[in-house]
Design a protein around this motif. Structure first.
Motif, PDB file in Angstrom:
ATOM      1  N   THR A 258       0.846  -1.187   0.000  1.00  0.00           N
ATOM      2  CA  THR A 258       0.000   0.000   0.000  1.00  0.00           C
ATOM      3  C   THR A 258       0.883   1.238   0.000  1.00  0.00           C
ATOM      4  O   THR A 258       1.793   1.368   0.820  1.00  0.00           O
ATOM      5  CB  THR A 258      -0.920   0.034   1.231  1.00  0.00           C
ATOM      6  OG1 THR A 258      -1.789  -1.102   1.202  1.00  0.00           O
ATOM      7  CG2 THR A 258      -1.769   1.301   1.242  1.00  0.00           C
TER       8      THR A 258
ATOM      9  N   TYR B  36       0.982   5.365   0.452  1.00  0.00           N
ATOM     10  CA  TYR B  36       0.183   6.407   1.097  1.00  0.00           C
ATOM     11  C   TYR B  36       0.504   7.760   0.478  1.00  0.00           C
ATOM     12  O   TYR B  36       1.648   8.209   0.493  1.00  0.00           O
ATOM     13  CB  TYR B  36       0.463   6.442   2.602  1.00  0.00           C
ATOM     14  CG  TYR B  36      -0.432   7.417   3.345  1.00  0.00           C
ATOM     15  CD1 TYR B  36      -1.724   7.036   3.724  1.00  0.00           C
ATOM     16  CD2 TYR B  36       0.001   8.698   3.647  1.00  0.00           C
ATOM     17  CE1 TYR B  36      -2.556   7.928   4.395  1.00  0.00           C
ATOM     18  CE2 TYR B  36      -0.826   9.593   4.315  1.00  0.00           C
ATOM     19  CZ  TYR B  36      -2.103   9.197   4.677  1.00  0.00           C
ATOM     20  OH  TYR B  36      -2.938  10.086   5.337  1.00  0.00           O
ATOM     21  N   ASN B  37      -0.511   8.380  -0.097  1.00  0.00           N
ATOM     22  CA  ASN B  37      -0.378   9.723  -0.661  1.00  0.00           C
ATOM     23  C   ASN B  37      -0.570  10.735   0.465  1.00  0.00           C
ATOM     24  O   ASN B  37      -1.663  10.857   1.017  1.00  0.00           O
ATOM     25  CB  ASN B  37      -1.425   9.924  -1.756  1.00  0.00           C
ATOM     26  CG  ASN B  37      -1.326  11.291  -2.423  1.00  0.00           C
ATOM     27  OD1 ASN B  37      -0.641  12.195  -1.943  1.00  0.00           O
ATOM     28  ND2 ASN B  37      -2.028  11.457  -3.531  1.00  0.00           N
TER      29      ASN B  37
ATOM     30  N   HIS C 183      -4.883  14.092  -6.155  1.00  0.00           N
ATOM     31  CA  HIS C 183      -4.537  12.919  -6.944  1.00  0.00           C
ATOM     32  C   HIS C 183      -3.229  13.178  -7.689  1.00  0.00           C
ATOM     33  O   HIS C 183      -3.104  14.186  -8.398  1.00  0.00           O
ATOM     34  CB  HIS C 183      -5.629  12.608  -7.965  1.00  0.00           C
ATOM     35  CG  HIS C 183      -6.929  12.157  -7.367  1.00  0.00           C
ATOM     36  ND1 HIS C 183      -7.647  12.920  -6.465  1.00  0.00           N
ATOM     37  CD2 HIS C 183      -7.640  11.014  -7.538  1.00  0.00           C
ATOM     38  CE1 HIS C 183      -8.752  12.270  -6.119  1.00  0.00           C
ATOM     39  NE2 HIS C 183      -8.766  11.109  -6.750  1.00  0.00           N
TER      40      HIS C 183
ATOM     41  N   ILE D   7      -3.897  -0.644  -9.198  1.00  0.00           N
ATOM     42  CA  ILE D   7      -3.544   0.446  -8.278  1.00  0.00           C
ATOM     43  C   ILE D   7      -4.842   1.090  -7.834  1.00  0.00           C
ATOM     44  O   ILE D   7      -5.476   1.824  -8.592  1.00  0.00           O
ATOM     45  CB  ILE D   7      -2.626   1.474  -8.951  1.00  0.00           C
ATOM     46  CG1 ILE D   7      -1.311   0.822  -9.368  1.00  0.00           C
ATOM     47  CG2 ILE D   7      -2.355   2.650  -8.024  1.00  0.00           C
ATOM     48  CD1 ILE D   7      -0.334   1.761 -10.019  1.00  0.00           C
ATOM     49  N   GLY D   8      -5.254   0.793  -6.605  1.00  0.00           N
ATOM     50  CA  GLY D   8      -6.558   1.254  -6.154  1.00  0.00           C
ATOM     51  C   GLY D   8      -7.640   0.704  -7.056  1.00  0.00           C
ATOM     52  O   GLY D   8      -7.709  -0.504  -7.311  1.00  0.00           O
ATOM     53  N   SER D   9      -8.454   1.598  -7.606  1.00  0.00           N
ATOM     54  CA  SER D   9      -9.523   1.167  -8.510  1.00  0.00           C
ATOM     55  C   SER D   9      -9.073   1.115  -9.964  1.00  0.00           C
ATOM     56  O   SER D   9      -9.849   0.737 -10.845  1.00  0.00           O
ATOM     57  CB  SER D   9     -10.726   2.113  -8.389  1.00  0.00           C
ATOM     58  OG  SER D   9     -10.375   3.432  -8.787  1.00  0.00           O
TER      59      SER D   9
ATOM     60  N   GLN E 270      -3.984   6.823 -11.102  1.00  0.00           N
ATOM     61  CA  GLN E 270      -3.740   7.966 -10.241  1.00  0.00           C
ATOM     62  C   GLN E 270      -3.581   7.461  -8.811  1.00  0.00           C
ATOM     63  O   GLN E 270      -4.161   6.438  -8.440  1.00  0.00           O
ATOM     64  CB  GLN E 270      -4.895   8.967 -10.313  1.00  0.00           C
ATOM     65  CG  GLN E 270      -5.140   9.543 -11.698  1.00  0.00           C
ATOM     66  CD  GLN E 270      -6.269  10.560 -11.700  1.00  0.00           C
ATOM     67  OE1 GLN E 270      -6.587  11.179 -10.691  1.00  0.00           O
ATOM     68  NE2 GLN E 270      -6.888  10.738 -12.863  1.00  0.00           N
ATOM     69  N   LEU E 271      -2.791   8.193  -8.037  1.00  0.00           N
ATOM     70  CA  LEU E 271      -2.640   7.869  -6.620  1.00  0.00           C
ATOM     71  C   LEU E 271      -3.502   8.852  -5.833  1.00  0.00           C
ATOM     72  O   LEU E 271      -3.193  10.036  -5.742  1.00  0.00           O
ATOM     73  CB  LEU E 271      -1.175   7.970  -6.205  1.00  0.00           C
ATOM     74  CG  LEU E 271      -0.230   6.981  -6.902  1.00  0.00           C
ATOM     75  CD1 LEU E 271       1.220   7.279  -6.547  1.00  0.00           C
ATOM     76  CD2 LEU E 271      -0.588   5.539  -6.540  1.00  0.00           C
ATOM     77  N   ILE E 272      -4.613   8.349  -5.297  1.00  0.00           N
ATOM     78  CA  ILE E 272      -5.566   9.201  -4.606  1.00  0.00           C
ATOM     79  C   ILE E 272      -5.031   9.574  -3.224  1.00  0.00           C
ATOM     80  O   ILE E 272      -4.122   8.918  -2.704  1.00  0.00           O
ATOM     81  CB  ILE E 272      -6.945   8.508  -4.489  1.00  0.00           C
ATOM     82  CG1 ILE E 272      -6.830   7.278  -3.570  1.00  0.00           C
ATOM     83  CG2 ILE E 272      -7.478   8.114  -5.861  1.00  0.00           C
ATOM     84  CD1 ILE E 272      -8.178   6.653  -3.230  1.00  0.00           C
TER      85      ILE E 272
ATOM     86  N   GLU F 191      -4.539   5.991   1.241  1.00  0.00           N
ATOM     87  CA  GLU F 191      -3.985   4.682   0.896  1.00  0.00           C
ATOM     88  C   GLU F 191      -4.325   4.254  -0.530  1.00  0.00           C
ATOM     89  O   GLU F 191      -5.444   4.464  -1.004  1.00  0.00           O
ATOM     90  CB  GLU F 191      -4.510   3.630   1.877  1.00  0.00           C
ATOM     91  CG  GLU F 191      -4.020   3.841   3.311  1.00  0.00           C
ATOM     92  CD  GLU F 191      -4.469   2.737   4.238  1.00  0.00           C
ATOM     93  OE1 GLU F 191      -5.377   1.956   3.841  1.00  0.00           O
ATOM     94  OE2 GLU F 191      -3.925   2.640   5.355  1.00  0.00           O
ATOM     95  N   ASN F 192      -3.330   3.655  -1.181  1.00  0.00           N
ATOM     96  CA  ASN F 192      -3.486   3.124  -2.535  1.00  0.00           C
ATOM     97  C   ASN F 192      -2.898   1.713  -2.566  1.00  0.00           C
ATOM     98  O   ASN F 192      -1.677   1.537  -2.469  1.00  0.00           O
ATOM     99  CB  ASN F 192      -2.747   4.002  -3.546  1.00  0.00           C
ATOM    100  CG  ASN F 192      -3.331   5.383  -3.684  1.00  0.00           C
ATOM    101  OD1 ASN F 192      -4.157   5.644  -4.559  1.00  0.00           O
ATOM    102  ND2 ASN F 192      -2.904   6.298  -2.808  1.00  0.00           N
TER     103      ASN F 192
END
Length: 237
Positions: free
Chosen positions: A144, A146-147, A152, A169-171, A211-213, A216-217
């Protein structure tokens, strides 16, 4: 006194002294506001982006061994050394950098032929990029990321392995038909490549480029992927 670094060159190399810290300017949200006659209130269309900002520095130069004209010329050459955007850093926000361009004329006050004073203005993209977001993160097992910001980010992801594989990556999901050793997914320029070879035909993206939201990703994969490398490109305003 502060230091400005533009296009890889420091203001200190020109004997420039920054006299005052720059103001912090928040970028304007890029809204389109439409008034419809007969309707109360305006219609607002949010583009999801921000407008450029200005970053200004009040500077002074002085050297008894140099004449005013040569010092002013050196400043002009420095500021016009880049065509378009270049990296801008300063000692006031050492953990960030911006992408900026210089496009203004400058008028330098002549002080007794051996000193001068002026204000230089940079036209900056709205993002302040975290230098920590430039660090390449090697990921050899699902994990995971973390951003730490509220925005984003658009990472650069290198996938290593052979055959086919699916990266999540996430969704966001990237189905890769031919990894071929390595393949790069660059979400900023929205391109898939390896070196100078275009590889977009080898990837199917379920929801566009990853994209990294904020927060947590989760990063997972299946198939022939052995590990991934992520440059997260964190940014804030």
């Amino acid at each position: 006194m502060g230091v400005v670094l533009f296009n890889g060159v420091s203001s200190a190399d020109y004997g420039i002294q920054v006299e005052h810290p720059p103001e912090y300017q928040t970028p304007a949200r890029d809204y389109e506001v439409i008034h419809i006659p007969g309707r109360n209130g305006d219609l607002v269309i949010d583009s999801g982006s921000y407008q450029n900002v200005s970053r200004s520095y009040q500077i002074a130069i002085g050297d008894l061994e140099k004449d005013f004209t040569s010092m002013a010329n050196a400043i002009a050459e420095w500021l016009n050394s880049a065509s378009g955007y270049a990296r801008l850093e300063d000692s006031y926000e050492p953990e960030y950098y911006r992408m900026a361009m210089f496009q203004d004329e400058i008028t330098v006050e002549n002080i007794l032929q051996h000193a001068g004073r002026t204000t230089i203005n940079f036209n900056c993209k709205p993002q302040r990029f975290l230098k920590s977001g430039e660090t390449s993160l090697l990921i050899s097992a699902p994990t995971t990321l973390y951003n730490p910001t509220g925005f984003h980010s658009l990472p650069c992801i290198t996938v290593y392995g052979s055959g086919s594989g699916v990266l999540g990556i996430g969704s966001f999901t990237a189905s890769i038909s031919n990894i071929g050793g390595s393949i790069i997914l660059d979400s900023d320029i929205q391109d898939v490549y390896r070196g100078t070879v275009n590889r977009n035909a080898d990837v199917i993206l379920s929801e566009g480029f990853p994209q990294l939201i904020p927060g947590e990703n989760g990063i997972v994969w299946t198939g022939g992927i052995t590990y991934v490398e992520v440059v997260p490109r964190w940014w804030t305003l």
